[in-house]
Design a protein around this motif. Structure first.
Motif, PDB file in Angstrom:
ATOM      1  N   THR A  79      -0.384  -4.603  -0.461  1.00  0.00           N
ATOM      2  CA  THR A  79      -1.470  -4.452   0.540  1.00  0.00           C
ATOM      3  C   THR A  79      -2.491  -3.463   0.022  1.00  0.00           C
ATOM      4  O   THR A  79      -2.137  -2.486  -0.649  1.00  0.00           O
ATOM      5  CB  THR A  79      -0.928  -3.944   1.882  1.00  0.00           C
ATOM      6  N   GLY A 114       1.460   4.710   3.804  1.00  0.00           N
ATOM      7  CA  GLY A 114       1.162   5.475   5.019  1.00  0.00           C
ATOM      8  C   GLY A 114      -0.219   6.140   4.972  1.00  0.00           C
ATOM      9  O   GLY A 114      -1.188   5.539   4.497  1.00  0.00           O
ATOM     10  N   ASP A 115      -0.351   7.380   5.434  1.00  0.00           N
ATOM     11  CA  ASP A 115      -1.641   8.102   5.551  1.00  0.00           C
ATOM     12  C   ASP A 115      -2.105   8.550   4.171  1.00  0.00           C
ATOM     13  O   ASP A 115      -1.413   9.298   3.466  1.00  0.00           O
ATOM     14  CB  ASP A 115      -1.492   9.316   6.464  1.00  0.00           C
ATOM     15  N   GLN A 144      -5.452   4.733   5.209  1.00  0.00           N
ATOM     16  CA  GLN A 144      -4.020   4.492   5.363  1.00  0.00           C
ATOM     17  C   GLN A 144      -3.626   3.216   4.602  1.00  0.00           C
ATOM     18  O   GLN A 144      -4.480   2.375   4.272  1.00  0.00           O
ATOM     19  CB  GLN A 144      -3.646   4.353   6.829  1.00  0.00           C
ATOM     20  N   ASP A 145      -2.321   3.098   4.331  1.00  0.00           N
ATOM     21  CA  ASP A 145      -1.779   1.933   3.629  1.00  0.00           C
ATOM     22  C   ASP A 145      -0.441   1.580   4.277  1.00  0.00           C
ATOM     23  O   ASP A 145       0.303   2.479   4.698  1.00  0.00           O
ATOM     24  CB  ASP A 145      -1.590   2.260   2.145  1.00  0.00           C
ATOM     25  N   GLU A 146      -0.153   0.265   4.358  1.00  0.00           N
ATOM     26  CA  GLU A 146       1.078  -0.142   5.042  1.00  0.00           C
ATOM     27  C   GLU A 146       2.324   0.373   4.339  1.00  0.00           C
ATOM     28  O   GLU A 146       3.325   0.702   4.962  1.00  0.00           O
ATOM     29  CB  GLU A 146       1.137  -1.679   5.141  1.00  0.00           C
ATOM     30  N   GLN A 147       2.244   0.431   2.998  1.00  0.00           N
ATOM     31  CA  GLN A 147       3.414   0.872   2.238  1.00  0.00           C
ATOM     32  C   GLN A 147       3.438   2.394   2.087  1.00  0.00           C
ATOM     33  O   GLN A 147       4.481   3.032   2.273  1.00  0.00           O
ATOM     34  CB  GLN A 147       3.409   0.209   0.842  1.00  0.00           C
ATOM     35  N   ASN A 197      -3.912   3.621  -3.455  1.00  0.00           N
ATOM     36  CA  ASN A 197      -2.520   3.809  -3.038  1.00  0.00           C
ATOM     37  C   ASN A 197      -1.659   4.067  -4.266  1.00  0.00           C
ATOM     38  O   ASN A 197      -2.157   4.146  -5.405  1.00  0.00           O
ATOM     39  CB  ASN A 197      -2.034   2.608  -2.230  1.00  0.00           C
ATOM     40  N   LYS A 232       5.589  -7.198  -0.864  1.00  0.00           N
ATOM     41  CA  LYS A 232       4.225  -7.617  -0.519  1.00  0.00           C
ATOM     42  C   LYS A 232       3.239  -6.512  -0.847  1.00  0.00           C
ATOM     43  O   LYS A 232       3.407  -5.373  -0.429  1.00  0.00           O
ATOM     44  CB  LYS A 232       4.141  -7.958   0.971  1.00  0.00           C
TER      45      LYS A 232
END
Length: 486
Positions: free
Chosen positions: A75, A107-108, A102-105, A135, A73
Motif C-alpha cells: 500500500t 501506521g503513522d 499514514q500507511d496501512e502497514q 514508508n 499486500k
C-alpha cells in the motif's frame, strides 16, 4: 505491480512431523550470498537439492516440503491536510501545521514528512510547497500546496488635527504709557478646544494689533491673535480704556471774615505717571494747559452765607474733570452777641460708624455755650457697634444756646446710601435716639465760655480774645486736615 509471495521450505520427518519452516528466500540466502531483486517482481528460485548421505537405518527419514503462504499486500502512504492557503502579509505561517501521513502497514508516518519550497510571509506573492513521505518499503506519496501571501494596503497616516484655542479675557482699564501686552498676558486665559487649560508656551506666536495703544487716552479696540504650532490661528477682540489715573480730593471750607481766603485750599489733584507714581498738579498753567483751574467763585467775605467754588482739572494728556466745594463765610462783629451755627448736609454709606460725637462734630458754632441735636421724624438704625444698617434720608436738628442769648437752630439731611456687597443678615439692630435737652452727654457738648462775668469792662476784652482764639483754632484745624491729606 505484481504481488510477490514468499515460500517456506518445510522439513518434514519421515513420520510426517514438520521439523523446520525456514522461508525459501532465507533458505536461498543460506545457499547463495546474494540474489538480484527487481522493483517489479521478485523471483524465488527453488533451492538446489543437496545430496545427503543415506541415514542410518536407525534414524528417521527427513523429507523437505515447500509450503506457500498468502502474499503481502503493498500500500502507498497517504498525505493528509495538504491544502492551499491565503494569508495576509506579515502573518505567521507553519507549513507542517495540520499536515499528517499514514500507511496501512507502517501506521503513522507524520514524522517522516518532508517538504520543499519556502514562504516569505513578509513579501506578497505566490509560493509552492511540495510535501513527500516514504514508508518502510520505500513507497512514497507527494502532494503540493499553493500559498498566496496577500499584500496589505497601508493606510495613510491621519492628518494632524488643527490645534485651536479658546481665548478668555474681559475688557479692562489701563493707565497711559503702560505695557499693554504685559497686561493682556496677565489677564488672558487659554483653553484647548476640549476645555483643557493651556499656556502661551503651547503656542507658536502671540500678537496684539495695537501694542502702543496706551500712548493716547480713550477706548481702544484691541485684536488678539494666537497661532498654534500647526498654523491654526485663534482670535479675540476686547476693549481697553486708557486713562491717565487722575485722582482728585476736595474739602468744604469755612471762612471767617478776619481770615484770608485761598480758593485752592479746598482741592488737591494728582496725575498717575507711566511708572505708576503720582504727580501733584498745581494751579492751571496756560502754557502747558495743565493744572487746576478755578472756573467759578462766588465767595463774598463781607457777607455771611454759603458759597460755591468750582474747579476744572486739566491733565497733561488733555483729560479734564470738574469738581466743586462749598464755602461757608461767617461775618461777626466783636461785640455781636449773636450765635453763629454752621452745619451742612452729610452723606454716609451703610456700614460706616455713626456716633453722637460724630454728629456733633459736624457742627461749627460761635457765640454759644452748648450745642445739642435731635433726630427728626424717624430714628437712624445702627447695630451694636454703631454701624449704619439701613439706607435712607434722615433729618437732624441742631440747637446752639447761650444764657441770655436767643438760641439758634438749623436742620440738615443725612443721606445714607447702600454699599455694594454689604450684607449683614445677623446684625443686631438698635435705635440711636437722641434728646434735645441740654447737658445730655450723647447729644451736646460744652463750648468755651465767652467770658460772662460781673465786670462790664472785662467782658469786651474776654469776648475779643475768645473770638480771635476760636478763629485761630478753626484755621489751624482746617489746615491740619488739608495737610494730612497731602
Amino acid at each position: 505491480m505484481k504481488t510477490t509471495g514468499f515460500k517456506r521450505l518445510m522439513v518434514v520427518s519421515s513420520c510426517g512431523l514438520v521439523l523446520s519452516g525456514t522461508p525459501v528466500a532465507m533458505a536461498q540466502e543460506l545457499v547463495e550470498p546474494s540474489q538480484e531483486q527487481t522493483t517489479e517482481e521478485t523471483t524465488i528460485q527453488e533451492p538446489e537439492v543437496l545430496e545427503q548421505e543415506q541415514p542410518a537405518p536407525e534414524q528417521e527419514e527427513i523429507k523437505a516440503e515447500v509450503v506457500n503462504e498468502a502474499p503481502v499486500k503493498k500500500t502507498l502512504p497517504v498525505l493528509n491536510g495538504v491544502k492551499n492557503h491565503t494569508i495576509k502579509e506579515g502573518e505567521t505561517f507553519d507549513p507542517k501545521d495540520g499536515v499528517t501521513a499514514q500507511d496501512e502497514q507502517d501506521g503513522d508516518l507524520t514524522d517522516q514528512i518532508q517538504f520543499t519550497g519556502s514562504v516569505d510571509t513578509n513579501q506578497a506573492g505566490t509560493y509552492t510547497l511540495t510535501y513527500s513521505v516514504k514508508n518502510l518499503l520505500g513507497e512514497s506519496a507527494t502532494a503540493t500546496a499553493i500559498i498566496q501571501v496577500e499584500k496589505i494596503e497601508k493606510q495613510a497616516a491621519p492628518l494632524p488635527q488643527p490645534r485651536a484655542f479658546t481665548l478668555e479675557i474681559n475688557d479692562f482699564t489701563a493707565l497711559r504709557h503702560s505695557d499693554l501686552k504685559a497686561q493682556i498676558i496677565e489677564r488672558l486665559v487659554l483653553k484647548e478646544v476640549n476645555g483643557d487649560p493651556a499656556t502661551l508656551d503651547d503656542v507658536a506666536t502671540f500678537t496684539i494689533d495695537q501694542p502702543d495703544a496706551t500712548n493716547t487716552l480713550g477706548e481702544k479696540t484691541i485684536s488678539l491673535s494666537v497661532t498654534a504650532s500647526d498654523g491654526t490661528v485663534s482670535e479675540k477682540t476686547i476693549t481697553v480704556t486708557v486713562v491717565s489715573g487722575l485722582r482728585i480730593e476736595t474739602a468744604d471750607l469755612t471762612v471767617i471774615d478776619e481770615e484770608s481766603f485761598d480758593p485752592y485750599a479746598g482741592i488737591q489733584a494728582f496725575e498717575t505717571a507711566s511708572d505708576g507714581s503720582e504727580i501733584r498738579l498745581g494751579a492751571y498753567d496756560p502754557a502747558t494747559k495743565t493744572g487746576i483751574e478755578v472756573i467759578k467763585n462766588t465767595v463774598d467775605l463781607n457777607k455771611a452765607g454759603l458759597y460755591e467754588v468750582r474747579y476744572r482739572v486739566h491733565t497733561s494728556l488733555g483729560e479734564t474733570a470738574e469738581r466743586s466745594i462749598r464755602v461757608t463765610v461767617i461775618v461777626k462783629q466783636v461785640f455781636d452777641p449773636t450765635i453763629y451755627l454752621t452745619v451742612n448736609d452729610q452723606d454716609m454709606t451703610v456700614g460706616e460708624e455713626l456716633t453722637s460725637e460724630k454728629i456733633l462734630g459736624w457742627a461749627e458754632v460761635l457765640g454759644a455755650s452748648h450745642i445739642a441735636y435731635e433726630i427728626v421724624d424717624q430714628v437712624i438704625p445702627v447695630d451694636a457697634y454703631n454701624r449704619l444698617t439701613t439706607a435712607g434720608s434722615y433729618r437732624i436738628r441742631y440747637t446752639a444756646t447761650k444764657e441770655g442769648v436767643p438760641s439758634v437752630q438749623k436742620e440738615i439731611t443725612l443721606t445714607v446710601r447702600d454699599r455694594v456687597c454689604y450684607s449683614a443678615p445677623t446684625i443686631q439692630k438698635r435705635i440711636l435716639r437722641t434728646s434735645p435737652q441740654l447737658g445730655s452727654v450723647r447729644t451736646e457738648r460744652t463750648l468755651p465760655k465767652t467770658g460772662e462775668t460781673k465786670s462790664g469792662l472785662l467782658n469786651p476784652l474776654l469776648g475779643l480774645s475768645l473770638i480771635g482764639l476760636v478763629a485761630f483754632l478753626k484755621r489751624e484745624r482746617l489746615l491740619s486736615k488739608l495737610m494730612g491729606k497731602k
